[in-house]
Design a protein around this motif. Structure first.
Motif, mmCIF file in Angstrom:
data_model
loop_
_atom_site.group_PDB
_atom_site.id
_atom_site.type_symbol
_atom_site.label_atom_id
_atom_site.label_comp_id
_atom_site.label_asym_id
_atom_site.label_seq_id
_atom_site.Cartn_x
_atom_site.Cartn_y
_atom_site.Cartn_z
ATOM 1 N N VAL A 1 9.181 3.349 9.891
ATOM 2 C CA VAL A 1 9.175 2.570 11.136
ATOM 3 C C VAL A 1 10.152 1.407 10.985
ATOM 4 O O VAL A 1 11.164 1.337 11.656
ATOM 5 N N GLU A 2 9.865 0.500 10.035
ATOM 6 C CA GLU A 2 10.811 -0.572 9.746
ATOM 7 C C GLU A 2 11.829 -0.040 8.725
ATOM 8 O O GLU A 2 11.510 0.845 7.925
ATOM 9 N N ALA B 1 0.847 -1.200 0.000
ATOM 10 C CA ALA B 1 0.000 0.000 0.000
ATOM 11 C C ALA B 1 0.880 1.247 0.000
ATOM 12 O O ALA B 1 0.526 2.278 0.553
ATOM 13 N N GLY B 2 2.092 1.116 -0.570
ATOM 14 C CA GLY B 2 3.002 2.260 -0.619
ATOM 15 C C GLY B 2 3.674 2.458 0.711
ATOM 16 O O GLY B 2 4.731 1.899 0.974
ATOM 17 N N GLY B 3 3.038 3.181 1.574
ATOM 18 C CA GLY B 3 3.623 3.474 2.876
ATOM 19 C C GLY B 3 3.770 2.244 3.754
ATOM 20 O O GLY B 3 4.626 2.181 4.629
ATOM 21 N N ILE B 4 2.963 1.260 3.511
ATOM 22 C CA ILE B 4 3.051 0.058 4.342
ATOM 23 C C ILE B 4 2.973 -1.186 3.458
ATOM 24 O O ILE B 4 2.241 -1.225 2.465
ATOM 25 N N LEU C 1 14.938 -3.692 5.219
ATOM 26 C CA LEU C 1 13.975 -4.767 5.494
ATOM 27 C C LEU C 1 12.813 -4.704 4.516
ATOM 28 O O LEU C 1 12.341 -5.720 4.014
ATOM 29 N N ARG C 2 12.363 -3.461 4.262
ATOM 30 C CA ARG C 2 11.219 -3.292 3.358
ATOM 31 C C ARG C 2 11.574 -3.771 1.948
ATOM 32 O O ARG C 2 10.762 -4.410 1.281
ATOM 33 N N ILE D 1 2.657 -8.604 13.149
ATOM 34 C CA ILE D 1 4.043 -8.602 13.635
ATOM 35 C C ILE D 1 4.770 -7.433 12.973
ATOM 36 O O ILE D 1 4.748 -7.312 11.742
ATOM 37 N N ARG D 2 5.369 -6.588 13.792
ATOM 38 C CA ARG D 2 6.223 -5.518 13.240
ATOM 39 C C ARG D 2 7.605 -6.130 13.071
ATOM 40 O O ARG D 2 8.274 -6.479 14.044
#
Ligand code: ASP
Length: 588
Positions: A54-55, A31-34, A59-60, A95-96
């Motif tokens: 945030v992450e 979703a772009g940002g997430i 990792l992203r 889970i973050r």
């Protein structure tokens, strides 16, 4: 373990904990940002989140490289979800991600690993190990496991002992063809795979085991139908010092227990129906008793009125399809086509409607006055709105055809609900069955089944031999034979006589079953038993038509395992080692 929890386990209680999960990537969503990953294992689905700012970007980026069905390990903190999904048990958390490791990459699977898949039958069979990842398929095997465990619990509680019998044996006569296995050490000789452990379980009774069971593979080389597999599983049981009544009670207990444990259902006492009644009222030795629609015999009512088809018929018989008088001409034509199909085999269909005013209108009004038709109505106990469907012809063929029509009407009228279970015992089967093509009698159940003591005298007369009833019984649920068995012969002389009735010479009987005849001379107790089709029982519990869905690695309709590609040719060297070439030559 490489994980701290499973993918079906985490709940809001776990929020704040650091966990490690492993599993397969079900899907990803950007979703772009997430960026979300849905991770799957046998226990469920858990959402993983990688959020911009945030992450870490590293990792992203790693997350974005994941494809469907990659096997990964992920460590992170359990957090509350922004938007919750109440359709799955873990839907309140995610889970973050703090660490993500690819344990194994995966090629794009040939079909969607989702509850609703886009894969056709053949493709899913070829990649059965992928199909087994899907919930509905896995659930079937879980159900099978539960049925097996409950069976063991119940029978163990009743002092049954599970004994394994051999798989490399010699031919057993259960009426099907044997699968055979060449013996390398005994050139030109073959083992047969058991069609059932019948003779072994009887020998265990001679050995004094008293109560035996086994959840066991059986093999029959038959032409395959949708609900047949060349190898299948039985719950095979045998008991000593019992009457038929004891066996029926014991295994009624087993089935009641299984329904309770697996389906949470009380099925109560099983009604009993004689084979003769099953044939007379349902035209079938495995009647679907979820609905009535019993056969009504009409010879006395319809003959002698000048309708040549009925006058010439050995049997005129029909069913009353309640409240179906509104069937249109088109629907009735469909039914006529249905009964004329070669598999059903009727020559035509006569029908009659009971009109709102009580008058009867039939397709053969030409031959029958209203007064006569009122007699039909009385015979069927029919009311306005009912539709009477009638077949005529040779009795056995006509019953069989009407049985098919009855099932078809049951289907059309919505009377065959998968969630309704109607079990019963069918008892008093004939001992023997005459096969026209072979010109001789065959054992209806198998050659070890004992005649009813009160019918033994009928064996002496060729005219009455076919009437001899056996202490044999089937358990039938919803038109499916789920189990069958008999009280056995335990007397050498009676067994020898049975073999001779079945056309075995003394030498043949000795060569094939000498071991059993011998055993009967060393103190064989009275005994009897039953075997249940385990795969069928599972498919019934699972509400499915095919047993295939309840077998981990089934074969297709040509008896092939398309995944491992078997059967397959073997090398000349292997053939030679097995002396197969020699065996073929010897025979020639
Ligand atoms: N062996 C039989 C069968 O496979 C069952 C039995 O008679 O116990 O059908």
């Amino acid at each position: 373990m490489l994980r701290t929890h499973t993918c079906g386990e985490l709940r809001p209680d776990h929020i704040g904990q650091t966990v490690t999960l492993t599993g397969w990537v079900q899907r990803t969503r950007d979703a772009g940002g997430i960026f979300w990953i849905v991770l799957r294992d046998r226990y469920g689905l858990t959402q993983l989140a990688l959020e911009e700012g945030v992450e870490s970007e590293e990792l992203r980026a790693k997350g974005r490289e994941l494809g469907r069905e990659f096997v990964i390990s992920v460590t992170g903190k359990v957090a509350e979800r922004y938007s919750k999904n109440d359709k799955i048990p873990t839907g309140a958390i995610e889970i973050r991600v703090e660490q993500l490791e690819v344990l194994n990459a995966a090629k794009l699977p040939p079909f969607l690993i989702e509850d609703e898949t886009d894969g056709g039958d053949d493709l899913r069979m070829k990649y059965r190990y992928l199909d087994l990842r899907r919930n509905p398929v896995r659930r079937n095997l879980e159900l099978r496991h539960r049925v097996a465990q409950a069976t063991r619990r119940f029978l163990d509680g009743q002092q049954f002992i599970e004994v394994e019998t051999p798989v490399l044996i010699k031919s057993t006569p259960e009426g099907a063809r044997d699968f055979v296995v060449p013996s390398r050490m005994n050139p030109g000789e073959f083992y047969a795979l058991p069609q059932s452990p019948q003779t072994f379980k009887q020998l265990l009774m001679v050995s004094g085991f008293d109560r035996y069971f086994q959840i066991v593979k059986c093999f029959r080389d038959e032409d395959l139908r949708a609900d047949r597999q060349p190898e299948f599983t039985q719950i095979d049981c045998e008991m000593s010092f019992v009457t038929q009544e004891d066996i029926l009670n014991t295994f009624e207990g087993l089935v009641q227990y299984l329904f309770k444990e697996v389906k949470g259902l009380e099925i109560g006492t099983l009604p009993r129906m004689t084979y003769a009644d099953a044939m007379r009222f349902y035209g079938n030795d495995k009647p679907d008793t979820r609905f009535e629609m019993k056969f009504v015999e009409l010879n006395d009512v319809v003959k002698g009125q000048g309708f040549p088809v009925f006058d010439a018929a050995g049997l005129v018989v029909g069913i009353n399809a309640h409240n179906s008088a509104m069937y249109t001409r088109k629907q009735l034509d469909e039914l006529t086509e249905f009964v004329k199909r070669p598999q059903v085999g009727a020559t035509g269909l006569v029908y009659a409607r009971v009109e709102p005013d009580g008058n009867v209108k039939s397709s053969v009004d030409k031959f029958y006055s209203q007064d006569e038709l009122q007699k039909w109505k009385a015979a069927f106990n029919a009311n306005p709105g009912d539709l009477l469907l009638i077949l005529a012809g040779e009795p056995n063929k006509t019953r069989k055809a009407l049985s098919e029509l009855r099932l078809e009407m049951g289907q059309r009228m919505g009377l065959r609900d998968k969630d309704v279970f109607s079990p019963l015992w069918v008892v008093d089967f004939p001992l023997l069955e005459y096969l026209e093509e072979e010109g001789r009698y065959f054992a209806m159940h198998h050659p070890f089944t004992s005649p009813k003591p009160e019918d033994v005298a009928l064996l002496d007369n060729p005219d009455t031999i076919g009437e001899v009833r056996a202490n044999a019984y089937d358990m039938v649920i919803n038109g499916v034979e789920v189990g069958g068995g008999s009280i056995r012969i335990h007397d050498r002389a009676v067994q020898a006589r049975m073999f001779s009735l079945l056309g075995f010479s003394d030498e043949e009987a000795k060569a094939q079953f000498g071991f059993l005849l011998d055993a009967f001379e060393y103190g064989a107790p009275p005994h009897g038993g039953i075997a249940f089709g385990f795969d069928r029982l599972c498919s019934l519990f699972g509400g499915a038509d095919s047993i295939r869905d309840f077998i981990a690695f089934p074969k297709n309709n040509s008896g092939r395992d398309v995944m491992i590609d078997s059967p397959s040719p073997i090398s000349g060297a292997q053939l030679k080692e097995l002396s197969i070439a020699t065996a073929v030559e010897k025979k020639a």
